[in-house]
Design a protein around this motif. Structure first.
Motif, PDB file in Angstrom:
ATOM      1  N   SER A 219       2.743  19.276  -7.235  1.00  0.00           N
ATOM      2  CA  SER A 219       4.048  19.632  -6.647  1.00  0.00           C
ATOM      3  C   SER A 219       4.623  18.261  -6.202  1.00  0.00           C
ATOM      4  N   CYS A 220       4.077  17.009  -6.463  1.00  0.00           N
ATOM      5  CA  CYS A 220       4.597  15.804  -6.146  1.00  0.00           C
ATOM      6  C   CYS A 220       5.665  15.147  -7.345  1.00  0.00           C
ATOM      7  N   LYS A 221       6.874  15.504  -7.152  1.00  0.00           N
ATOM      8  CA  LYS A 221       7.773  15.598  -8.122  1.00  0.00           C
ATOM      9  C   LYS A 221       8.419  14.000  -8.309  1.00  0.00           C
ATOM     10  N   THR A 222       7.677  13.089  -7.342  1.00  0.00           N
ATOM     11  CA  THR A 222       8.245  11.821  -7.501  1.00  0.00           C
ATOM     12  C   THR A 222       7.321  10.944  -8.396  1.00  0.00           C
ATOM     13  N   LEU A 223       6.112  11.368  -8.568  1.00  0.00           N
ATOM     14  CA  LEU A 223       5.042  10.759  -9.250  1.00  0.00           C
ATOM     15  C   LEU A 223       5.649  10.105 -10.751  1.00  0.00           C
TER      16      LEU A 223
ATOM     17  N   GLY B 169       6.072  13.571  -0.089  1.00  0.00           N
ATOM     18  CA  GLY B 169       6.935  13.868  -1.026  1.00  0.00           C
ATOM     19  C   GLY B 169       7.721  12.415  -1.860  1.00  0.00           C
ATOM     20  N   THR B 170       6.787  11.299  -1.671  1.00  0.00           N
ATOM     21  CA  THR B 170       7.424  10.053  -1.756  1.00  0.00           C
ATOM     22  C   THR B 170       6.624   9.284  -2.850  1.00  0.00           C
ATOM     23  N   MET B 171       5.420   9.899  -3.262  1.00  0.00           N
ATOM     24  CA  MET B 171       4.499   8.759  -4.001  1.00  0.00           C
ATOM     25  C   MET B 171       5.087   8.815  -5.547  1.00  0.00           C
ATOM     26  N   LEU B 172       4.711   7.258  -5.677  1.00  0.00           N
ATOM     27  CA  LEU B 172       5.186   7.048  -7.205  1.00  0.00           C
ATOM     28  C   LEU B 172       4.052   6.822  -8.075  1.00  0.00           C
ATOM     29  N   LYS B 173       3.038   6.195  -7.708  1.00  0.00           N
ATOM     30  CA  LYS B 173       2.127   5.788  -8.305  1.00  0.00           C
ATOM     31  C   LYS B 173       0.537   5.987  -7.901  1.00  0.00           C
ATOM     32  N   LEU B 174      -0.229   6.797  -8.643  1.00  0.00           N
ATOM     33  CA  LEU B 174      -1.586   7.190  -8.314  1.00  0.00           C
ATOM     34  C   LEU B 174      -2.588   6.454  -9.320  1.00  0.00           C
ATOM     35  N   LEU B 175      -3.061   5.311  -8.939  1.00  0.00           N
ATOM     36  CA  LEU B 175      -4.012   4.826 -10.251  1.00  0.00           C
ATOM     37  C   LEU B 175      -5.506   4.523  -9.300  1.00  0.00           C
ATOM     38  N   MET B 176      -6.333   5.115 -10.147  1.00  0.00           N
ATOM     39  CA  MET B 176      -7.712   5.233  -9.735  1.00  0.00           C
ATOM     40  C   MET B 176      -8.801   5.253 -10.986  1.00  0.00           C
ATOM     41  N   LEU B 177      -8.362   4.560 -12.139  1.00  0.00           N
ATOM     42  CA  LEU B 177      -9.080   4.408 -12.959  1.00  0.00           C
ATOM     43  C   LEU B 177     -10.407   3.685 -12.894  1.00  0.00           C
ATOM     44  N   GLU B 178     -11.529   4.195 -13.538  1.00  0.00           N
ATOM     45  CA  GLU B 178     -12.458   3.338 -13.768  1.00  0.00           C
ATOM     46  C   GLU B 178     -13.321   3.425 -12.477  1.00  0.00           C
ATOM     47  N   ASN B 179     -13.713   4.617 -12.034  1.00  0.00           N
ATOM     48  CA  ASN B 179     -14.885   4.628 -10.745  1.00  0.00           C
ATOM     49  C   ASN B 179     -15.653   5.658 -11.039  1.00  0.00           C
ATOM     50  N   ASN B 180     -16.164   6.465  -9.928  1.00  0.00           N
ATOM     51  CA  ASN B 180     -17.243   7.519 -10.079  1.00  0.00           C
ATOM     52  C   ASN B 180     -16.454   8.602  -9.362  1.00  0.00           C
TER      53      ASN B 180
ATOM     54  N   GLU C 280     -10.304  22.568 -13.940  1.00  0.00           N
ATOM     55  CA  GLU C 280      -8.917  22.704 -14.735  1.00  0.00           C
ATOM     56  C   GLU C 280      -7.698  21.787 -14.156  1.00  0.00           C
ATOM     57  N   VAL C 281      -6.985  21.298 -14.689  1.00  0.00           N
ATOM     58  CA  VAL C 281      -5.731  20.546 -14.424  1.00  0.00           C
ATOM     59  C   VAL C 281      -4.687  21.530 -13.826  1.00  0.00           C
ATOM     60  N   PRO C 282      -4.384  21.186 -12.454  1.00  0.00           N
ATOM     61  CA  PRO C 282      -3.383  22.150 -11.993  1.00  0.00           C
ATOM     62  C   PRO C 282      -1.925  22.211 -12.879  1.00  0.00           C
ATOM     63  N   GLU C 283      -1.561  23.471 -13.133  1.00  0.00           N
ATOM     64  CA  GLU C 283      -0.363  23.750 -13.895  1.00  0.00           C
ATOM     65  C   GLU C 283       0.683  22.762 -13.950  1.00  0.00           C
ATOM     66  N   GLY C 284       0.961  22.568 -12.570  1.00  0.00           N
ATOM     67  CA  GLY C 284       2.296  21.990 -12.409  1.00  0.00           C
ATOM     68  C   GLY C 284       2.224  20.347 -12.439  1.00  0.00           C
ATOM     69  N   LEU C 285       1.032  20.035 -12.650  1.00  0.00           N
ATOM     70  CA  LEU C 285       0.861  18.394 -13.191  1.00  0.00           C
ATOM     71  C   LEU C 285       1.527  18.297 -14.568  1.00  0.00           C
ATOM     72  N   TRP C 286       1.304  19.188 -15.410  1.00  0.00           N
ATOM     73  CA  TRP C 286       1.970  18.989 -16.656  1.00  0.00           C
ATOM     74  C   TRP C 286       3.338  18.837 -16.831  1.00  0.00           C
ATOM     75  N   ALA C 287       4.020  19.438 -15.795  1.00  0.00           N
ATOM     76  CA  ALA C 287       5.353  19.594 -15.971  1.00  0.00           C
ATOM     77  C   ALA C 287       6.144  18.738 -14.907  1.00  0.00           C
ATOM     78  N   LEU C 288       5.621  17.641 -14.289  1.00  0.00           N
ATOM     79  CA  LEU C 288       6.240  16.820 -13.401  1.00  0.00           C
ATOM     80  C   LEU C 288       7.428  16.111 -14.321  1.00  0.00           C
ATOM     81  N   PRO C 289       8.366  16.101 -13.385  1.00  0.00           N
ATOM     82  CA  PRO C 289       9.877  15.804 -14.250  1.00  0.00           C
ATOM     83  C   PRO C 289      10.092  14.334 -14.155  1.00  0.00           C
TER      84      PRO C 289
END
Length: 266
Positions: A94-98, A72-83, A111-120
């Protein structure tokens, strides 16, 4: 006892060693801009209070490791431009720190997990250039810190949710080249910080809402290639910062508002 590993901007090749998944105290990992291949270890980042991964611009494949926000501490997930392939693991919903979630230009689907849209606390959601399906979640109105939403080049369907008007920090929204339908919600006029709005290449119909004239920060509007009808609202003449307006390839009618003449369009 490795805590941080920074190998970015090199010419490394080959696969990420599976032992990376056994680092019990690793919290930061930067491997971006190399030529790495293969899959990331499933247990990567699951042991310590992990907070940052950037593996962008490689040739990595396989699924996104599911437990990098286990503590529950993750700030940044950057995985652009791969396969990368498969779906977004439900755990990130549910990763509210993102703060940043960027996985554009991969081969992700589902489908995108519903909670991802609502991360505070998230300020960037970048899912562009994948094969995501389903609709944009109503919970997006709870993403009050989000400034950038990139969804271009997927297979999203359904309407733009009216709750988008509650995402008050939005500055850039690119929904182009999907399969969205319905109408542009009136609530979009509540987005006073919105500077760029792009919905090109969808199947969105109905009128251009007059409320758009309240988006005082708008400089770029691209509604090309949809099914919009009716007249261009005179209220768009209130957009003093508007630099580019593209409503080509629609079913609009009526006269061009005289109020547009005062704008400094390029």
């Amino acid at each position: 006892r490795l805590v941080s590993l920074q190998l970015f901007f090199n010419g490394f090749t080959g696969e990420v060693p599976p032992e990376f998944g056994d680092f019990k105290e690793l919290v930061n990992l930067s491997l971006y801009n190399n030529n790495l291949t293969g899959e990331l270890p499933r247990s990567l980042g699951s042991w310590a209070p992990f907070n940052f991964i950037d593996v962008s611009t490689n040739a990595l494949s396989g699924p996104i490791p599911p437990d990098m926000c286990k503590q529950g501490t993750m700030l940044k997930l950057l995985m652009l431009e791969n396969n990368f392939s498969g779906g977004i693991p439900e755990t990130y919903a549910s990763c509210k720190t993102l703060v940043r979630f960027r996985v554009s230009k991969n081969s992700l689907s589902g489908e995108v997990p519903e909670g991802l849209w609502a991360l505070p606390n998230v300020n960037v959601i970048d899912l562009a250039g994948n094969q995501f399906t389903g609709s944009i979640g109503d919970g997006i109105g709870n993403a009050t810190a989000m400034t950038i939403l990139y969804l271009a080049g997927n297979r999203f369907t359904g309407a733009i949710p009216p709750s988008i008007g509650d995402a008050a920090s939005l500055e850039t929204m690119d929904l182009s080249w999907n399969q969205l339908s319905g109408e542009i919600p009136d609530n979009i006029g509540r987005l006073s910080r919105l500077g760029s709005l792009d919905i090109e290449g969808n199947a969105i119909g109905g009128p251009i809402p007059a409320s758009l004239g309240s988006c005082s920060a708008l400089s770029t509007v691209n509604f090309a290639g949809n099914r919009l009808s009716g007249a261009i609202p005179a209220e768009l003449g209130n957009l003093q910062r508007l630099n580019s307006l593209d409503v080509s390839r629609n079913d609009l009618s009526g006269t061009v508002p005289a109020s547009l003449a005062a704008l400094k369009l390029s």
